[in-house]
Write a protein that holds these residues in place. Structure first.
Motif, PDB file in Angstrom:
ATOM      1  N   UNK A  46      72.435  38.490  85.920  1.00 37.32           N
ATOM      2  CA  UNK A  46      73.787  38.493  86.484  1.00 37.32           C
ATOM      3  C   UNK A  46      73.820  37.659  87.763  1.00 37.32           C
ATOM      4  N   UNK A  47      74.956  37.032  88.010  1.00 36.77           N
ATOM      5  CA  UNK A  47      75.111  36.187  89.194  1.00 36.77           C
ATOM      6  C   UNK A  47      75.773  36.973  90.324  1.00 36.77           C
ATOM      7  N   UNK A  48      75.096  37.123  91.478  1.00 37.29           N
ATOM      8  CA  UNK A  48      75.695  37.840  92.616  1.00 37.29           C
ATOM      9  C   UNK A  48      76.503  36.899  93.508  1.00 37.29           C
ATOM     10  N   UNK A  49      77.679  37.346  93.917  1.00 37.68           N
ATOM     11  CA  UNK A  49      78.516  36.569  94.838  1.00 37.68           C
ATOM     12  C   UNK A  49      78.977  37.507  95.946  1.00 37.68           C
ATOM     13  N   UNK A  50      78.604  37.174  97.188  1.00 41.28           N
ATOM     14  CA  UNK A  50      78.981  38.021  98.318  1.00 41.28           C
ATOM     15  C   UNK A  50      80.450  37.825  98.661  1.00 41.28           C
ATOM     16  N   UNK A 129      72.656  41.734  76.726  1.00 41.79           N
ATOM     17  CA  UNK A 129      72.359  42.517  77.910  1.00 41.79           C
ATOM     18  C   UNK A 129      72.386  41.611  79.134  1.00 41.79           C
ATOM     19  N   UNK A 130      72.637  42.216  80.283  1.00 40.25           N
ATOM     20  CA  UNK A 130      72.692  41.486  81.544  1.00 40.25           C
ATOM     21  C   UNK A 130      72.124  42.397  82.627  1.00 40.25           C
ATOM     22  N   UNK A 131      71.361  41.818  83.558  1.00 33.85           N
ATOM     23  CA  UNK A 131      70.625  42.602  84.543  1.00 33.85           C
ATOM     24  C   UNK A 131      71.215  42.408  85.932  1.00 33.85           C
ATOM     25  N   UNK A 132      71.523  43.514  86.602  1.00 31.35           N
ATOM     26  CA  UNK A 132      71.875  43.519  88.028  1.00 31.35           C
ATOM     27  C   UNK A 132      70.586  43.801  88.793  1.00 31.35           C
ATOM     28  N   UNK A 133      70.299  43.058  89.847  1.00 33.54           N
ATOM     29  CA  UNK A 133      68.979  43.034  90.461  1.00 33.54           C
ATOM     30  C   UNK A 133      69.089  42.754  91.958  1.00 33.54           C
TER      31      UNK A 133
END
Length: 271
Positions: A46-50, A129-133
């Motif tokens: 998953x792509x994190x965006x602040x 599936x997609x992973x939050x990390x």
């Protein structure tokens, strides 16, 4: 990309790597998955965006939900996919760790942190599936199910082929940029920087500091939406200054009156 999850920055402790937060290395890890593993794995991260004091999570997959909210049978099917992927990653980490190249060892350390099962949340739409990390989730729900009971759930049927086809990375042949991930989140420190010191994660508490650019964006947003507050504040300042001016004028007049009275008494006494 589709937003599917959000976490506040003060809910979990962020993990660090090479003097920067782990989530800053999203592009490097995504590129690694795209070019060094089977193509079905490239969108598993998953792509994190602040966004201020929260992090939004994005994926190319739609209708993703946390597998912890699914039935045991469904969640174990998704866990089987996850652990099949983890087997491939762990094999690659072992290859990189055994390399004499310090850059490869640094990659092994990075991948081990990103794909630590205790620090992953798994989301699925029943197919992907997609992973939050990237944070200390301390998640104990990612147990390894009995793979033999879920034989048709793998993202990549031939796990051995996936492991064997993973090459070792050399400094002379850095990973190219993936077209799907051309927009970096923030600038981070190169992996080959061996002199950097890692941030102790136990000291990283509370809210993650917002970058200056984000603060400037917030000021612009505030000025565009609450400009009338600025005018109100200006009017209050002007009113306060006028009030002080009037008080000073009244005090000056009182002093002059008293001086005149004293002068008159002095004249009367003289006469």
């Amino acid at each position: 990309m589709n937003k599917f999850h959000q976490i506040p920055t003060d809910t979990f402790i962020p993990i660090s790597h090479d003097n920067s937060y782990l989530f800053n290395h999203y592009d490097k890890v995504a590129n690694f998955l795209a070019f060094n593993l089977e193509k079905n794995y490239k969108n598993i991260l998953a792509k994190p965006v602040q966004n201020g004091y929260v992090f939004d999570w994005f994926s190319v997959h739609e209708n993703l939900v946390n597998i912890n909210g699914k039935s045991k049978e469904e969640s174990e099917n998704e866990l089987a996919k996850y652990w099949q992927f983890i087997e491939v990653i762990n094999a690659k980490i072992s290859q990189l760790s055994c390399s004499s190249d310090e850059n490869n060892k640094n990659w092994a350390n990075l991948l081990a942190k990103v794909f630590n099962s205790n620090d992953n949340f798994i989301f699925s739409n029943g197919k992907d599936i997609c992973i939050v990390w990237g944070w200390k989730f301390n998640n104990n729900e990612n147990y390894k199910p009995n793979i033999s009971k879920t034989p048709n759930t793998f993202l990549y049927p031939d796990r051995n082929a996936a492991i064997e086809n993973v090459p070792i990375i050399n400094k002379e042949n850095e990973i190219e940029q993936v077209d799907d991930y051309t927009e970096p989140i923030v600038d981070d420190i190169p992996l080959e920087d061996e002199n950097s010191e890692e941030i102790p994660t136990e000291e990283v508490q509370g809210v993650i500091p917002v970058e200056e650019s984000s603060f400037l964006k917030f000021l612009k947003w505030f000025a565009s939406n609450f400009w009338w507050l600025l005018w109100l504040l200006l009017l209050l300042i002007i009113f306060f200054l006028l009030l002080k001016s009037c008080d000073c004028s009244d005090n000056y007049n009182d002093i002059n009156t008293k001086l005149n009275q004293l002068e008159q008494k002095a004249n009367d006494c003289g006469n």
